[in-house]
Design a protein around this motif. Sequence first.
Motif, short mmCIF file in Angstrom:
data_model
loop_
_atom_site.label_atom_id
_atom_site.label_comp_id
_atom_site.label_asym_id
_atom_site.label_seq_id
_atom_site.Cartn_x
_atom_site.Cartn_y
_atom_site.Cartn_z
N TYR A 1 -4.59 6.27 -5.47
CA TYR A 1 -2.94 5.92 -5.87
C TYR A 1 -2.86 6.73 -4.51
O TYR A 1 -1.28 6.19 -4.02
CB TYR A 1 -2.72 5.69 -7.32
CG TYR A 1 -3.82 5.16 -8.58
CD1 TYR A 1 -3.75 3.32 -8.14
CD2 TYR A 1 -3.77 5.62 -9.19
CE1 TYR A 1 -4.27 2.66 -9.08
CE2 TYR A 1 -4.14 4.31 -10.82
CZ TYR A 1 -4.58 3.45 -10.61
OH TYR A 1 -5.17 2.85 -11.63
N GLU A 2 -2.86 7.86 -5.09
CA GLU A 2 -1.94 9.02 -3.43
C GLU A 2 -2.53 8.65 -2.58
O GLU A 2 -1.12 9.00 -1.63
CB GLU A 2 -1.86 10.01 -4.32
CG GLU A 2 -1.54 10.99 -5.84
CD GLU A 2 -2.10 12.35 -6.86
OE1 GLU A 2 -1.45 12.11 -7.14
OE2 GLU A 2 -3.09 12.71 -5.30
N ARG A 3 -3.55 8.13 -2.30
CA ARG A 3 -4.06 8.10 -0.70
C ARG A 3 -2.44 6.60 -0.69
O ARG A 3 -2.82 6.04 0.76
CB ARG A 3 -5.24 8.22 -0.54
CG ARG A 3 -5.77 7.38 0.74
CD ARG A 3 -7.00 7.69 0.90
NE ARG A 3 -7.95 6.17 0.10
CZ ARG A 3 -8.18 6.76 -0.82
NH1 ARG A 3 -9.30 7.71 -1.75
NH2 ARG A 3 -9.52 5.92 -1.67
N LEU A 4 -2.30 5.65 -1.90
CA LEU A 4 -2.05 4.48 -0.96
C LEU A 4 -0.67 4.74 -0.96
O LEU A 4 -0.09 3.95 -0.74
CB LEU A 4 -3.03 3.38 -1.90
CG LEU A 4 -4.05 2.99 -1.96
CD1 LEU A 4 -4.40 1.66 -3.16
CD2 LEU A 4 -4.06 2.82 -0.81
N GLY A 5 0.02 6.42 -1.06
CA GLY A 5 1.12 6.17 -1.20
C GLY A 5 2.15 6.02 -3.01
O GLY A 5 3.67 6.11 -3.11
N HIS A 6 1.58 5.98 -3.48
CA HIS A 6 1.76 5.65 -5.36
C HIS A 6 2.25 6.95 -5.48
O HIS A 6 1.63 8.14 -5.61
CB HIS A 6 0.76 5.47 -6.22
CG HIS A 6 0.82 3.76 -5.10
ND1 HIS A 6 1.83 2.78 -4.12
CD2 HIS A 6 -0.87 2.84 -4.77
CE1 HIS A 6 1.24 1.68 -4.54
NE2 HIS A 6 0.07 1.93 -4.44
N ALA A 7 3.59 7.02 -6.57
CA ALA A 7 2.77 8.55 -7.13
C ALA A 7 2.61 8.34 -8.47
O ALA A 7 2.61 6.86 -9.68
CB ALA A 7 5.18 8.76 -7.45
N THR B 1 3.66 -2.67 -2.35
CA THR B 1 5.00 -2.18 -2.29
C THR B 1 4.53 -0.62 -3.39
O THR B 1 3.89 -0.35 -4.20
CB THR B 1 6.28 -2.42 -3.76
OG1 THR B 1 5.21 -3.59 -5.04
CG2 THR B 1 6.46 -4.19 -3.11
N LEU B 2 5.74 0.32 -2.96
CA LEU B 2 5.38 1.51 -3.32
C LEU B 2 5.01 1.74 -5.00
O LEU B 2 6.41 1.25 -6.00
CB LEU B 2 5.72 3.04 -3.10
CG LEU B 2 5.52 3.13 -1.83
CD1 LEU B 2 6.34 3.85 -0.97
CD2 LEU B 2 4.04 3.53 -1.27
N ASP C 1 -1.01 -3.37 -5.99
CA ASP C 1 0.58 -3.25 -5.59
C ASP C 1 1.03 -3.70 -4.89
O ASP C 1 2.05 -4.08 -3.72
CB ASP C 1 0.21 -1.27 -4.55
CG ASP C 1 -0.79 -1.53 -3.64
OD1 ASP C 1 -1.25 -2.90 -3.03
OD2 ASP C 1 -0.86 -0.84 -2.51
N ASN D 1 5.13 3.88 -9.73
CA ASN D 1 4.98 5.09 -10.01
C ASN D 1 4.00 4.58 -11.31
O ASN D 1 4.62 3.89 -12.02
CB ASN D 1 6.53 4.93 -10.53
CG ASN D 1 7.72 5.18 -9.34
OD1 ASN D 1 7.19 6.62 -8.54
ND2 ASN D 1 8.11 4.47 -9.55
#
Length: 288
Positions: free
Chosen positions: A66-72, A22-23, A240, A25
Amino acid sequence: MTVTAAFADQQAAPRPGARTPTLRNYVMCPPEHFAVEYVINPWMDPDEPVDVAVAMRQWRELKETYERLGHAVSVVPAQPGLPDMVFAANSGTVVGGRVLGSRFRAEQRAAEAEHFRRWFGENGYREIVMPARINEAEGDFAWTGGLLLAGTGFRTDPEAHAEAQEALGVPVVSLRLVDARYYHLDTALFVLEQGAHPQIAYYPEAFSPGSRRVLQRLFPDAVIADAADASCLGLNGVSDGRNVVLPLEATGLAEQLRARGYEPIHVDVSELRKSGGGPKCCTMELHG
């Protein structure tokens, strides 16, 4: 949700099928002023040289992971004179839009709390409570999606657990830490999967006998780490729900996680570990 209801939920069978990420923050703070200038845990040695450039590179790689995994990832500016501000997890606990700030035990870190309180206010948070008791935030608080696991023994006051329940409106389970190397809950336990059937990993020897029994009852299918994984701060991981970011050296833990359908991702935090920190210490999660 009551503790009884949450306990009942956690006795149900785990969900079948593949792990689903899950994405998330996250909030981080760069180690621009990182140093080991004092001793507030057994990992710190002011006589051991620290390379700020290496610490910055390791921090950037963690953030980019983290950003590569799509997280903000939101970034709080570093402040001079606060060498441990990189450990953002210690400065706030956020659940359902409510914020419980931090109150540090060590005088050297006390000013960090106000910088993060100001950041929360500037970013739209209106329900912010600054604690009366010593409370080192996600260092000692781990949200499972139904329960707030709360550590004490070295940093966070036991009375802060009741304060967290009032401020955040969630049930709290107190756990006592007994090994000074694992001075925060997030050095001995982390949540792998949140929700109705949460999953955790932990190192039993870091906890008192009673707390071990609590963890065994709540999480009978937990991943149990050994001394080698604990000693490299392998339990200071970030998950995540599928991808699990771990220190490079936590190989045994990684194999256990892979066998359960998680995807371990190793990062080098060797420089940051000189101050007793790892991936989770650098990462505050804004729980919705």
